[in-house]
Write a protein that holds these residues in place. Sequence first.
Motif, short mmCIF file in Angstrom:
data_model
loop_
_atom_site.label_atom_id
_atom_site.label_comp_id
_atom_site.label_asym_id
_atom_site.label_seq_id
_atom_site.Cartn_x
_atom_site.Cartn_y
_atom_site.Cartn_z
N ARG A 205 -21.81 50.92 -25.06
CA ARG A 205 -21.57 49.51 -24.71
C ARG A 205 -22.13 48.58 -25.80
O ARG A 205 -21.53 47.58 -26.16
CB ARG A 205 -22.21 49.17 -23.36
N TYR A 206 -23.29 48.95 -26.31
CA TYR A 206 -23.91 48.18 -27.39
C TYR A 206 -22.96 48.12 -28.59
O TYR A 206 -22.71 47.06 -29.17
CB TYR A 206 -25.23 48.85 -27.79
N GLU A 208 -19.76 48.61 -28.67
CA GLU A 208 -18.57 47.81 -28.32
C GLU A 208 -18.87 46.32 -28.56
O GLU A 208 -18.08 45.58 -29.14
CB GLU A 208 -18.29 48.02 -26.84
N GLY A 209 -20.05 45.88 -28.10
CA GLY A 209 -20.46 44.48 -28.29
C GLY A 209 -20.59 44.16 -29.77
O GLY A 209 -20.20 43.07 -30.21
N ARG A 210 -21.11 45.09 -30.54
CA ARG A 210 -21.27 44.88 -31.98
C ARG A 210 -19.91 44.70 -32.65
O ARG A 210 -19.73 43.82 -33.49
CB ARG A 210 -22.04 46.06 -32.60
N ARG A 211 -18.92 45.53 -32.21
CA ARG A 211 -17.57 45.43 -32.79
C ARG A 211 -16.92 44.09 -32.43
O ARG A 211 -16.16 43.53 -33.21
CB ARG A 211 -16.69 46.58 -32.31
N ALA A 212 -17.25 43.57 -31.25
CA ALA A 212 -16.61 42.34 -30.78
C ALA A 212 -16.99 41.12 -31.61
O ALA A 212 -16.29 40.11 -31.57
CB ALA A 212 -16.98 42.12 -29.31
N ILE A 213 -18.09 41.19 -32.36
CA ILE A 213 -18.47 40.00 -33.14
C ILE A 213 -17.77 39.94 -34.51
O ILE A 213 -17.93 38.97 -35.24
CB ILE A 213 -20.00 39.90 -33.35
N GLU A 214 -16.99 41.00 -34.82
CA GLU A 214 -16.40 41.08 -36.17
C GLU A 214 -15.65 39.80 -36.56
O GLU A 214 -15.71 39.36 -37.69
CB GLU A 214 -15.47 42.29 -36.29
N GLY A 215 -14.93 39.21 -35.62
CA GLY A 215 -14.15 38.01 -35.96
C GLY A 215 -14.98 36.73 -35.98
O GLY A 215 -14.43 35.65 -36.20
N GLN A 216 -16.27 36.85 -35.74
CA GLN A 216 -17.09 35.64 -35.59
C GLN A 216 -18.20 35.55 -36.63
O GLN A 216 -19.24 34.95 -36.39
CB GLN A 216 -17.70 35.63 -34.19
N THR A 268 -23.97 43.56 -19.17
CA THR A 268 -23.27 43.90 -20.41
C THR A 268 -23.74 45.27 -20.91
O THR A 268 -22.97 46.04 -21.49
CB THR A 268 -23.61 42.85 -21.52
#
Length: 271
Positions: A205-206, A208-216, A268
């Motif tokens: 889950r961690y 996944e969260g790390r990957r989600a910031i790629e666009g930011q 989360t």
Amino acid sequence: MQAEGTAVVTGASRGIGRAVALELAVRGFDVVATMRRPEMGAELVEEVAATGGALRVERLDVADPDSIHLPDQMRVLVNNAALEREHPSFEATPMELWRDMFETNVFGLIDVSRQAIPGLRRAGGGVLCNISSSSLFAPVPFLAPYRSSKAAISTIGESLRAELAPFGVRVLEILPGPIDTDMLAGSAKAPEAIDDPDYRAMAERYFEGRRAIEGQVTSSADAATAIVDAILDDDAPLRVGCDPMAIAMLDAWRTTPDEDLMRAILPTWTG
Ligand SMILES: NC(=O)c1ccc[n+]([C@@H]2O[C@H](COP(=O)([O-])OP(=O)(O)OC[C@H]3O[C@@H](n4cnc5c(N)ncnc54)[C@H](OP(=O)(O)O)[C@@H]3O)[C@@H](O)[C@H]2O)c1
């Protein structure tokens, strides 16, 4: 404050520290860009010279007390140098990792600051700027060594904000979100805790969260612009975000009771 006089930056060989040193020089400060390996500053010196600005490189390893030599007077100190390391579970984290992290991120910053404060006072006031982290706003698993080192400098900054105010030294804490540097690139992998079956689900889950910031992700140049804006702004609050994600997290932290924030964020990680 006016952009004049000497500004010192630690960890200016690359990343945010390099970008801040460059930005301070472009705005008009006489910059001392300190780093462990001065040869890494050669291009920075040329880049600043091309703008007509003033910057020199000096060796300073924040974890080596003998290498800490600061100008007699300075208007700005940016405590930027820091380490990030592996992310095993807390129980699997060796003491050596904790000690390394605190030696650089906390004791290094303390030593540089205590030696800089007389010079800031002699200059008649200025800004002591600590770079902490927006990770402080969330109970991120597997990040206890890094987050606690940043929490330590955050509270040091609070005390210093009071202690140095009578001398006209303004203390500032920058809490970056994801900034495009080697440190961020190094975190683009699963945490080591994923190898332990007991922590695997949370580690996934961690990640996944790390990957989600790629666009930011914000560039270090844009972050440096915001950091130097805050240094120059006499009305800047103690805590400042230098990118859209950090600004949003800081707003949520300021407006939400901490237990509500904790209850909202914990699932989360825990699922
Ligand atoms: N990038 C992000 O997303 C992010 C987010 C939150 C907070 N931050 C914080 O922002 C600051 C800058 O990070 P960054 O992303 O630019 O990291 P980075 O790319 O890894 O650069 C770290 C810098 O610190 C220096 N450093 C490490 N140990 C040192 C020591 N003992 N003495 C002197 N310099 C030392 C490194 O020098 P060498 O070249 O010699 O290794 C390098 O110049 C750090 O305080 C970090 O915790 C970054």
